[in-house]
Scaffold this motif. Structure first.
Motif, PDB file in Angstrom:
ATOM      1  N   TYR A   3       0.841  -1.185   0.000  1.00 57.64           N
ATOM      2  CA  TYR A   3       0.000   0.000   0.000  1.00 57.64           C
ATOM      3  C   TYR A   3       0.887   1.249   0.000  1.00 57.64           C
ATOM      4  O   TYR A   3       2.037   1.207   0.459  1.00 57.64           O
ATOM      5  N   CYS A  19      -1.616  -0.681  11.943  1.00 61.57           N
ATOM      6  CA  CYS A  19      -0.778  -1.556  11.129  1.00 61.57           C
ATOM      7  C   CYS A  19      -0.175  -2.690  11.963  1.00 61.57           C
ATOM      8  O   CYS A  19       0.551  -2.435  12.920  1.00 61.57           O
ATOM      9  N   CYS A  38       5.189  -3.781   4.529  1.00 60.65           N
ATOM     10  CA  CYS A  38       3.736  -3.883   4.342  1.00 60.65           C
ATOM     11  C   CYS A  38       3.323  -5.256   3.810  1.00 60.65           C
ATOM     12  O   CYS A  38       3.923  -5.768   2.870  1.00 60.65           O
ATOM     13  N   ILE A  39       2.272  -5.838   4.448  1.00 59.12           N
ATOM     14  CA  ILE A  39       1.755  -7.140   4.010  1.00 59.12           C
ATOM     15  C   ILE A  39       0.412  -6.986   3.291  1.00 59.12           C
ATOM     16  O   ILE A  39      -0.323  -7.961   3.102  1.00 59.12           O
ATOM     17  N   CYS A  41      -2.544  -5.781   4.104  1.00 60.07           N
ATOM     18  CA  CYS A  41      -3.743  -6.258   4.800  1.00 60.07           C
ATOM     19  C   CYS A  41      -4.923  -5.314   4.633  1.00 60.07           C
ATOM     20  O   CYS A  41      -6.067  -5.716   4.814  1.00 60.07           O
ATOM     21  N   GLY A  42      -4.637  -4.049   4.334  1.00 53.95           N
ATOM     22  CA  GLY A  42      -5.711  -3.093   4.117  1.00 53.95           C
ATOM     23  C   GLY A  42      -6.233  -2.403   5.365  1.00 53.95           C
ATOM     24  O   GLY A  42      -7.155  -1.588   5.279  1.00 53.95           O
ATOM     25  N   CYS A  44      -4.984  -0.095   7.221  1.00 50.66           N
ATOM     26  CA  CYS A  44      -4.766   1.356   7.198  1.00 50.66           C
ATOM     27  C   CYS A  44      -5.841   2.048   6.367  1.00 50.66           C
ATOM     28  O   CYS A  44      -6.375   3.089   6.759  1.00 50.66           O
TER      29      CYS A  44
END
Ligand code: SF4
Ligand code: SF4
Length: 56
Positions: A3, A19, A38-39, A41-42, A44
């Protein structure tokens, strides 16, 4: 893909606490995401009041 936070960011800080991998930090004029951490995950994007984070 990671992201990224757009220039719409108002630096409220809400996303940083959400996060799970601590990829978000305060940058110069807006918050920034470390793409390598960042993984996607959405989380944020879910808490941002101005929808600044999006998947790139
Ligand atoms: Fe952190 Fe998830 Fe946002 Fe990536 S998408 S910066 S892992 S909260
Ligand atoms: Fe910026 Fe949105 Fe994060 Fe607030 S939640 S710091 S406006 S990206």
């Amino acid at each position: 893909m990671a992201y990224q936070i757009s220039d719409e960011c108002i630096s409220c800080g809400a996303c940083e606490a959400e996060c799970p991998v601590s990829a978000i930090s305060e940058g110069d004029g807006k918050y920034v995401i470390d793409a390598d951490t960042c993984i996607s995950c959405g989380a944020c994007a879910g808490v941002c009041p101005v929808s600044a984070p999006s998947e790139q």
